[in-house]
Scaffold this active site. Sequence first.
Site, PDB file in Angstrom:
ATOM      1  N   SER A 177       0.764  -1.123   0.014  1.00 41.64           N
ATOM      2  CA  SER A 177       0.016   0.290   0.266  1.00 41.64           C
ATOM      3  C   SER A 177       0.830   1.111   0.022  1.00 41.64           C
ATOM      4  O   SER A 177       2.013   1.229   0.670  1.00 41.64           O
ATOM      5  CB  SER A 177      -0.923  -0.146   1.498  1.00 41.64           C
ATOM      6  OG  SER A 177      -1.450   1.242   1.312  1.00 41.64           O
ATOM      7  N   TYR A 190      -1.853  -1.292  10.271  1.00 41.81           N
ATOM      8  CA  TYR A 190      -1.964  -1.196   8.658  1.00 41.81           C
ATOM      9  C   TYR A 190      -0.628  -0.864   7.968  1.00 41.81           C
ATOM     10  O   TYR A 190      -0.106  -1.561   7.170  1.00 41.81           O
ATOM     11  CB  TYR A 190      -3.240  -0.770   7.938  1.00 41.81           C
ATOM     12  CG  TYR A 190      -3.528  -0.734   6.647  1.00 41.81           C
ATOM     13  CD1 TYR A 190      -3.891  -1.914   6.256  1.00 41.81           C
ATOM     14  CD2 TYR A 190      -2.727   0.431   5.596  1.00 41.81           C
ATOM     15  CE1 TYR A 190      -4.153  -2.230   5.141  1.00 41.81           C
ATOM     16  CE2 TYR A 190      -3.305   0.100   4.473  1.00 41.81           C
ATOM     17  CZ  TYR A 190      -3.829  -1.152   3.969  1.00 41.81           C
ATOM     18  OH  TYR A 190      -4.041  -1.202   2.629  1.00 41.81           O
TER      19      TYR A 190
END
Length: 283
Positions: A177, A190
């Site tokens: 990401s 995350y």
Amino acid sequence: MADNYLERKMEEHRSGRPAAKHKSPSFATQRKGYISVKFPPRRVFITGGAAGIGREIVRAFRAADCQVAFCDIDLKQGTATSQETGARFYHVDVSDTTALAVAFNDLIKHWGDVDIIVNNVGVCEFKPISETSLDDFDGKMAVNLRPVFLLAKLLRTHRDSLAVPNEFGGRIINIASSRHLMSEKGTSGYSASKGAITSLTHSLMMDFADLHITVNSISPGWIQTADYDSLTPEDHSQHPSGRVGKPDDIARACIFLSMPDNDFINGIDLIIDGGMTHKMIYV
């Protein structure tokens, strides 16, 4: 000018005759304005393939006539994607290492080998750090990061057991990401897991180099997986590319990295975010 221009000229000089021109086997002109891609059938395993980006990756490889299997915790959506695409579905919670290993080894039993692994699965629940427990943090690692290592280990063990090496070699593609480079509040678990994926990617590159298996990661930015038409003009215009991303933007990149001629792309993190990572923003 082609990168190998000087090499060809040196070959001509040494041999006294023009060097043979090498034709790429990957592209062929279909009709004016279009390019068709010759993509040999491969055996592909995708984690988190039931919906969103994962489903588009499943569709893309099936459209390329590949054998595709995927796993997902969502039984209903996984079954629907399997029925739609003809891909093999394993109902698996990837945080259960035993269940994931059983699914992968069952696939090896049926197919004999796996050529491409796409580690797509991920959870992205955001919480303020004061409300994030150690179990929350560890849970993100168990889903987002640990399966990348486990599947690499299982593939390496299997390949080492083969009497005849896989001629293609293979591909491992890890979905990270852009948040490993830029963050907002409440994304500690995350962001940490996705940053670890990019580091693990170039480490695995070295672990698989002798098997001719390339290992790369893709870092998506804002990819809208549902209700794309509900986005506002402001949502789109803030991106230098002029639009919010779609799941097939990531799926096409997976196909590109898996093409036979692209074995010189290795150990990279490919950021696909419409330019947002490099946009300077002051408020």
